[in-house]
Design a protein around this motif. Structure first.
Motif, short mmCIF file in Angstrom:
data_model
loop_
_atom_site.label_atom_id
_atom_site.label_comp_id
_atom_site.label_asym_id
_atom_site.label_seq_id
_atom_site.Cartn_x
_atom_site.Cartn_y
_atom_site.Cartn_z
N PHE A 148 -13.64 -0.54 2.76
CA PHE A 148 -12.41 0.11 2.27
C PHE A 148 -12.28 0.00 0.76
O PHE A 148 -11.75 0.90 0.10
CB PHE A 148 -11.17 -0.45 2.99
CG PHE A 148 -10.76 -1.85 2.60
CD1 PHE A 148 -9.94 -2.08 1.50
CD2 PHE A 148 -11.17 -2.94 3.35
CE1 PHE A 148 -9.54 -3.36 1.16
CE2 PHE A 148 -10.77 -4.23 3.02
CZ PHE A 148 -9.96 -4.45 1.92
N ALA A 149 -12.78 -1.09 0.15
CA ALA A 149 -12.76 -1.22 -1.31
C ALA A 149 -13.93 -0.46 -1.93
O ALA A 149 -13.80 0.10 -3.03
CB ALA A 149 -12.81 -2.69 -1.71
N CYS A 160 -5.51 -2.37 -7.11
CA CYS A 160 -4.96 -3.30 -6.11
C CYS A 160 -5.82 -3.30 -4.85
O CYS A 160 -6.03 -4.36 -4.23
CB CYS A 160 -3.52 -2.90 -5.78
SG CYS A 160 -2.36 -3.18 -7.14
N GLU A 161 -6.34 -2.15 -4.46
CA GLU A 161 -7.19 -2.09 -3.27
C GLU A 161 -8.49 -2.85 -3.50
O GLU A 161 -8.99 -3.55 -2.61
CB GLU A 161 -7.46 -0.62 -2.91
CG GLU A 161 -7.83 -0.39 -1.48
CD GLU A 161 -6.67 -0.59 -0.51
OE1 GLU A 161 -6.92 -0.53 0.70
OE2 GLU A 161 -5.52 -0.83 -0.96
N TYR A 203 -3.34 -11.20 -4.05
CA TYR A 203 -4.48 -10.61 -3.35
C TYR A 203 -5.63 -11.61 -3.30
O TYR A 203 -6.37 -11.67 -2.32
CB TYR A 203 -4.93 -9.33 -4.06
CG TYR A 203 -3.98 -8.16 -3.87
CD1 TYR A 203 -3.54 -7.79 -2.60
CD2 TYR A 203 -3.54 -7.42 -4.97
CE1 TYR A 203 -2.69 -6.71 -2.43
CE2 TYR A 203 -2.69 -6.34 -4.79
CZ TYR A 203 -2.26 -6.00 -3.52
OH TYR A 203 -1.41 -4.94 -3.34
N ARG A 223 -8.55 -3.94 6.29
CA ARG A 223 -8.77 -2.49 6.20
C ARG A 223 -7.46 -1.75 6.50
O ARG A 223 -6.60 -2.26 7.24
CB ARG A 223 -9.85 -2.08 7.19
CG ARG A 223 -9.54 -2.42 8.64
CD ARG A 223 -10.77 -2.33 9.52
NE ARG A 223 -10.47 -2.75 10.89
CZ ARG A 223 -11.40 -3.03 11.79
NH1 ARG A 223 -12.69 -2.95 11.46
NH2 ARG A 223 -11.05 -3.40 13.01
N PRO A 224 -7.29 -0.56 5.94
CA PRO A 224 -6.02 0.16 6.12
C PRO A 224 -5.74 0.57 7.56
O PRO A 224 -4.57 0.64 7.96
CB PRO A 224 -6.18 1.39 5.22
CG PRO A 224 -7.27 1.05 4.26
CD PRO A 224 -8.19 0.12 4.99
N ARG A 261 -2.99 1.65 -8.23
CA ARG A 261 -3.10 1.60 -6.77
C ARG A 261 -4.53 1.26 -6.34
O ARG A 261 -4.75 0.40 -5.48
CB ARG A 261 -2.72 2.97 -6.21
CG ARG A 261 -2.89 3.12 -4.70
CD ARG A 261 -2.96 4.58 -4.31
NE ARG A 261 -4.16 5.21 -4.89
CZ ARG A 261 -4.25 6.50 -5.20
NH1 ARG A 261 -3.21 7.31 -4.99
NH2 ARG A 261 -5.35 7.00 -5.69
N ASP A 262 -5.52 1.89 -6.97
CA ASP A 262 -6.91 1.64 -6.62
C ASP A 262 -7.37 0.25 -7.07
O ASP A 262 -8.16 -0.40 -6.39
CB ASP A 262 -7.81 2.70 -7.25
CG ASP A 262 -7.66 4.06 -6.56
OD1 ASP A 262 -6.97 4.12 -5.53
OD2 ASP A 262 -8.23 5.05 -7.07
N ARG A 277 0.83 -1.21 0.00
CA ARG A 277 0.00 0.00 0.00
C ARG A 277 0.86 1.26 0.00
O ARG A 277 0.62 2.21 -0.74
CB ARG A 277 -0.92 0.00 1.23
CG ARG A 277 -2.23 -0.75 1.06
CD ARG A 277 -3.10 -0.53 2.27
NE ARG A 277 -4.44 -1.07 2.06
CZ ARG A 277 -5.05 -1.88 2.91
NH1 ARG A 277 -4.44 -2.28 4.02
NH2 ARG A 277 -6.27 -2.31 2.65
N VAL A 334 -13.13 3.14 -2.65
CA VAL A 334 -12.33 3.33 -3.87
C VAL A 334 -13.24 3.35 -5.09
O VAL A 334 -13.12 4.22 -5.97
CB VAL A 334 -11.28 2.21 -4.00
CG1 VAL A 334 -10.58 2.29 -5.35
CG2 VAL A 334 -10.27 2.30 -2.87
#
Length: 423
Positions: free
Chosen positions: A280-281, A216-217, A338, A391-392, A213-214, A191, A284
């Motif tokens: 969290f996803a 991957c999330e 992932y 979650r981050p 980046r998004d 991340r 995004v």
């Protein structure tokens, strides 16, 4: 005890008897038809030779002449290959799967067996071939075993062999996996690397827009296959009282000689599924869709500057930079990890059946026209487990550090196998 006359084989005939009819001749033979019954076949000619020739022509034109099928034990393996490939072209499976079968046949199977007739391909020869392949790659051997099983099953159905030689081969021993899923420390490192990619001083060229980046999330939060995540559109996303739900009904595919494109159906029927998305996803996806206009509901959420799909190789290339920047190179980490990670979290937190359904390996959902209310058909348990663990902020590490079960090993082996099978 003396034996009687040998039984005439199906599709063959016995001795030809010729009778003088006075000015013409009749040739007669007993032919064993496909139903196993012997029947008389006759022909008349002006001479014994002419009568026999006419009779043989009639016999050749009779259904089932020769073997009763399109193949027999004397047919070459190459003949089976051509017939099976023709049948493969008509099957209702994805073009990518067909391409993989053709490549495996051309590169590995045909060179090994082309010198044999079908009757010469024994279980021992297949066993030796598979052991040689397994010494190189377990995944390759597994796929080639599946391919050979299909081909010899085809030959069996067309009377080319009396028994499928693959059935007697020993099970392939799957090697133990050293790493199944990302650790929380690796998730955090990736991340951070994705957030800082190409943002430092002295970086030339345009600044990154955060798409990869998004992506991957979203991959982390949904356990989608990379192509499925790249194929998501606003029309595939719904907000419900329980949170965001996505409908997986397409995938981005790559074919030789063409640009990547969105295919209007996912990998398998079971892959067409509805999934609850952890918050969290979902954040995004909401942020990305907020930048899109009302006329872009059928445009992929993650698209290039021309509005087309993001190519799979571009995703992988950028992700490799993330892995290097995170100090994780050398571990073989790819975007597929992932999916492994999500499978691990769901299997331990909710159960193996829920994990398999979430991954698209099994499904109890009916077609879209028969869905009942979304809240009643979508299992929110996997999303809760993913949110809690990945979650981050303040993630709970307990599921990822728990010991793996044998059943979990099988599930993750299926995840790895599907990766090896795709181009």
């Amino acid at each position: 005890m003396t034996r009687g006359r040998p039984r005439t084989a199906i599709g063959t005939f016995g001795e030809i008897a010729v009778t003088d009819l006075g000015g013409s001749y009749r040739a007669l033979a007993r032919y064993r038809d496909l139903d196993g019954r012997l029947r008389k076949v006759t022909a008349v000619g002006s001479s014994p030779r002419a009568a026999q020739a006419r009779l043989k022509e009639r016999l050749r034109q009779r259904p089932g002449y020769g073997s009763g099928g399109v193949l027999d034990a004397g047919s070459g393996f190459g003949e089976l290959c051509e017939l099976w490939l023709a049948d493969l072209a008509l099957r209702d499976i994805s073009e990518g799967t067909k391409a993989n079968y053709r490549d495996d046949l051309r590169l590995h199977v045909r060179p090994a067996f082309e010198a044999y007739t079908l009757g010469e391909i024994t279980t021992g020869r297949v066993e030796w071939f598979l052991k040689q392949q397994a010494a190189i790659s377990y995944s390759r051997a597994k796929h080639l075993r599946t391919l050979l099983n299909q081909m010899f099953g085809f030959a069996l159905r067309h009377d080319g062999i009396g028994r499928n030689p693959v059935e007697g081969t020993s099970p392939l021993a799957r090697p133990k996996h050293q790493v199944h899923a990302l650790t929380l420390e690796q998730v955090h490192a990736l991340r951070a690397a994705a957030a800082e990619w190409r943002t430092g001083p002295g970086i030339k060229g345009p600044q990154p827009d955060g798409k990869v980046r998004d992506i991957c999330e979203v991959l982390l939060g949904t356990s989608l296959r990379p192509g499925e995540a790249l194929a998501l559109r606003p029309c595939d996303v719904a907000e419900t009282p329980s949170g965001m739900v996505i409908h997986v009904r397409g995938t981005v595919v790559r074919r030789a000689g063409t640009a990547d494109y969105r295919q209007d159906h996912p990998k398998t029927h079971a892959s067409n599924r509805r999934l609850a998305v952890p918050e969290f996803a979902a954040e995004v996806l909401r942020r990305r869709m907020a930048r899109m206009g009302p006329d872009e509901r059928e445009t992929t959420i993650f698209h290039n500057r021309h509005g087309g799909v993001i190519a799979l190789h571009n995703l992988r290339r950028t992700f490799r930079d993330f892995v290097v920047d995170a100090g994780l190179d050398g571990l073989g980490i790819t975007p597929r990890w992932y999916r492994r990670t999500g499978a691990t979290v769901i299997a331990r937190g909710v159960g193996l059946d829920a994990a398999a359904a979430f991954l698209g390996h099994t499904s109890t959902a009916v077609t879209e026209g028969h869905y009942v209310a979304v809240d009643e058909t979508v299992d929110t348990g996997p999303a809760r487990a993913l949110e809690l663990t990945l979650r981050p902020i303040d993630p709970d590490p307990r599921l990822l550090i728990a010991p793996a079960s044998a059943q979990e090993e099988d599930l993750l082996a299926r995840v790895d196998a599907e990766q090896a099978a795709e181009p």
